[in-house]
Scaffold this motif. Structure first.
Motif, PDB file in Angstrom:
ATOM      1  N   LEU A 297       1.082  -1.470   0.164  1.00 46.69           N
ATOM      2  CA  LEU A 297      -0.024   0.225  -0.276  1.00 46.69           C
ATOM      3  C   LEU A 297       0.688   1.413   0.226  1.00 46.69           C
ATOM      4  N   ASN A 298       1.709   0.893   1.058  1.00 49.29           N
ATOM      5  CA  ASN A 298       2.937   2.729   0.412  1.00 49.29           C
ATOM      6  C   ASN A 298       3.882   1.813  -1.041  1.00 49.29           C
ATOM      7  N   PRO A 299       3.804   3.703  -1.420  1.00 47.03           N
ATOM      8  CA  PRO A 299       4.309   4.150  -2.331  1.00 47.03           C
ATOM      9  C   PRO A 299       5.949   3.501  -2.037  1.00 47.03           C
ATOM     10  N   ILE A 300       6.431   3.071  -3.326  1.00 48.75           N
ATOM     11  CA  ILE A 300       8.070   2.736  -3.428  1.00 48.75           C
ATOM     12  C   ILE A 300       8.303   3.633  -4.255  1.00 48.75           C
ATOM     13  N   VAL A 301      10.177   4.369  -4.015  1.00 50.29           N
ATOM     14  CA  VAL A 301      10.546   5.313  -4.931  1.00 50.29           C
ATOM     15  C   VAL A 301      11.870   4.019  -5.043  1.00 50.29           C
ATOM     16  N   LYS A 302      11.916   3.523  -6.666  1.00 50.37           N
ATOM     17  CA  LYS A 302      13.243   2.716  -7.034  1.00 50.37           C
ATOM     18  C   LYS A 302      14.400   3.513  -6.463  1.00 50.37           C
ATOM     19  N   ALA A 303      13.939   4.228  -7.757  1.00 53.36           N
ATOM     20  CA  ALA A 303      15.822   5.411  -7.400  1.00 53.36           C
ATOM     21  C   ALA A 303      15.087   6.568  -7.410  1.00 53.36           C
ATOM     22  N   ILE A 304      16.126   7.353  -6.937  1.00 57.06           N
ATOM     23  CA  ILE A 304      16.996   8.772  -7.287  1.00 57.06           C
ATOM     24  C   ILE A 304      17.703   8.861  -8.248  1.00 57.06           C
ATOM     25  N   LEU A 305      17.887  10.161  -9.273  1.00 53.61           N
ATOM     26  CA  LEU A 305      18.724  10.174 -10.254  1.00 53.61           C
ATOM     27  C   LEU A 305      19.627  11.976 -10.028  1.00 53.61           C
ATOM     28  N   LEU A 306      20.480  12.146  -9.306  1.00 56.91           N
ATOM     29  CA  LEU A 306      20.265  13.529 -10.377  1.00 56.91           C
ATOM     30  C   LEU A 306      21.909  13.378 -10.945  1.00 56.91           C
ATOM     31  N   LEU A 307      21.715  13.605 -12.378  1.00 57.27           N
ATOM     32  CA  LEU A 307      22.375  13.363 -13.426  1.00 57.27           C
ATOM     33  C   LEU A 307      23.330  15.132 -13.834  1.00 57.27           C
ATOM     34  N   ASP A 308      24.080  14.994 -14.470  1.00 55.24           N
ATOM     35  CA  ASP A 308      24.797  15.937 -15.331  1.00 55.24           C
ATOM     36  C   ASP A 308      24.805  16.326 -16.384  1.00 55.24           C
ATOM     37  N   SER A 309      24.447  17.232 -17.314  1.00 58.62           N
ATOM     38  CA  SER A 309      24.771  17.322 -18.970  1.00 58.62           C
ATOM     39  C   SER A 309      24.958  16.046 -19.706  1.00 58.62           C
ATOM     40  N   GLU A 310      26.017  15.606 -18.869  1.00 61.68           N
ATOM     41  CA  GLU A 310      26.796  14.855 -20.287  1.00 61.68           C
ATOM     42  C   GLU A 310      26.484  13.079 -19.589  1.00 61.68           C
ATOM     43  N   CYS A 311      25.322  13.045 -18.657  1.00 61.31           N
ATOM     44  CA  CYS A 311      25.026  11.336 -18.258  1.00 61.31           C
ATOM     45  C   CYS A 311      26.053  11.459 -17.047  1.00 61.31           C
ATOM     46  N   LYS A 312      26.735  12.471 -16.196  1.00 62.15           N
ATOM     47  CA  LYS A 312      27.552  12.055 -15.809  1.00 62.15           C
ATOM     48  C   LYS A 312      27.117  12.759 -14.258  1.00 62.15           C
ATOM     49  N   ARG A 313      26.846  11.393 -12.889  1.00 66.21           N
ATOM     50  CA  ARG A 313      26.736  11.023 -11.898  1.00 66.21           C
ATOM     51  C   ARG A 313      26.759  12.342 -10.790  1.00 66.21           C
ATOM     52  N   VAL A 314      26.185  12.917 -10.845  1.00 65.05           N
ATOM     53  CA  VAL A 314      25.919  14.461  -9.458  1.00 65.05           C
ATOM     54  C   VAL A 314      25.896  13.611  -7.989  1.00 65.05           C
ATOM     55  N   ALA A 315      25.008  12.437  -8.068  1.00 67.21           N
ATOM     56  CA  ALA A 315      24.155  11.705  -6.856  1.00 67.21           C
ATOM     57  C   ALA A 315      22.680  10.987  -7.119  1.00 67.21           C
ATOM     58  N   VAL A 316      23.419   9.708  -6.650  1.00 66.63           N
ATOM     59  CA  VAL A 316      22.171   8.537  -7.261  1.00 66.63           C
ATOM     60  C   VAL A 316      22.502   7.947  -5.543  1.00 66.63           C
TER      61      VAL A 316
END
Length: 177
Positions: free
Chosen positions: A3-22
């Motif tokens: 019943l609880n909504p589940i988040v699978k992932a949160i991504l923060l990427l830059d404009s070149e698809c490099k990870r900032v925070a995931v």
């Protein structure tokens, strides 16, 4: 069915698809290589859209992907295909608003990297093990600002920092109501 909504992932990427925070909250992508491949495919699918003013939504790989871009940063919230899009959008908006407040409206990669600790604290305040804890950007930013006070700082400085964070939170709430 949970019943609880589940988040699978949160991504923060830059404009070149490099990870900032995931942060990943499920085992859908068991290896780092699988996570990187998924990030690349999501980025490729969404990069040509114009999600700058409002969040966009897409179905990708049996997941709902809600995303928004600001300057050279790409914000993503990913949930299962049976999750409520509005709830996932609220998570994205809360994350985006909190980051905007914490970076003092300078939502760009260089500022994000300089304040990476605050962004990671934001993620921890929003979701824990996939369960949504908070979606109000002002509340999230307020909690992060008060918890990021340097414990080595003198007591008088801590109280002033905490007072400013509390005042900022109350001011932001009064603006929104």
């Amino acid at each position: 069915m949970d019943l609880n909504p589940i988040v699978k992932a949160i991504l923060l990427l830059d404009s070149e698809c490099k990870r900032v925070a995931v942060k990943y909250y499920t085992d859908d992508w068991p290896t780092n290589a699988a996570k990187l491949a998924y990030e690349k495919s999501v980025f490729t699918k969404t990069q040509k859209t114009n999600a700058r003013t409002e969040a966009e939504i897409t179905m990708f790989d049996n997941n709902i992907v809600i995303y928004k871009f600001a300057q050279d940063l790409h914000f993503y919230v990913i949930g299962g295909d049976d999750e409520n899009e509005l709830i996932l959008d609220a998570v994205l908006q809360g994350f985006f608003d909190a980051v905007t407040l914490l970076l003092r409206n300078k939502v760009e990669k260089s500022e994000a990297l300089e304040n990476l600790d605050l962004i990671l604290l934001c993620l921890d305040e929003i979701v824990d093990r996939g369960i949504i804890l908070e979606t109000d950007g002002n509340v999230i930013a307020g909690k992060v600002a008060t918890s990021s006070v340097d414990p080595a700082a003198p007591l008088s400085e801590q109280t002033i920092s905490q007072a400013f964070a509390l005042a900022r939170e109350h001011f932001a709430r009064s603006l929104l109501s």
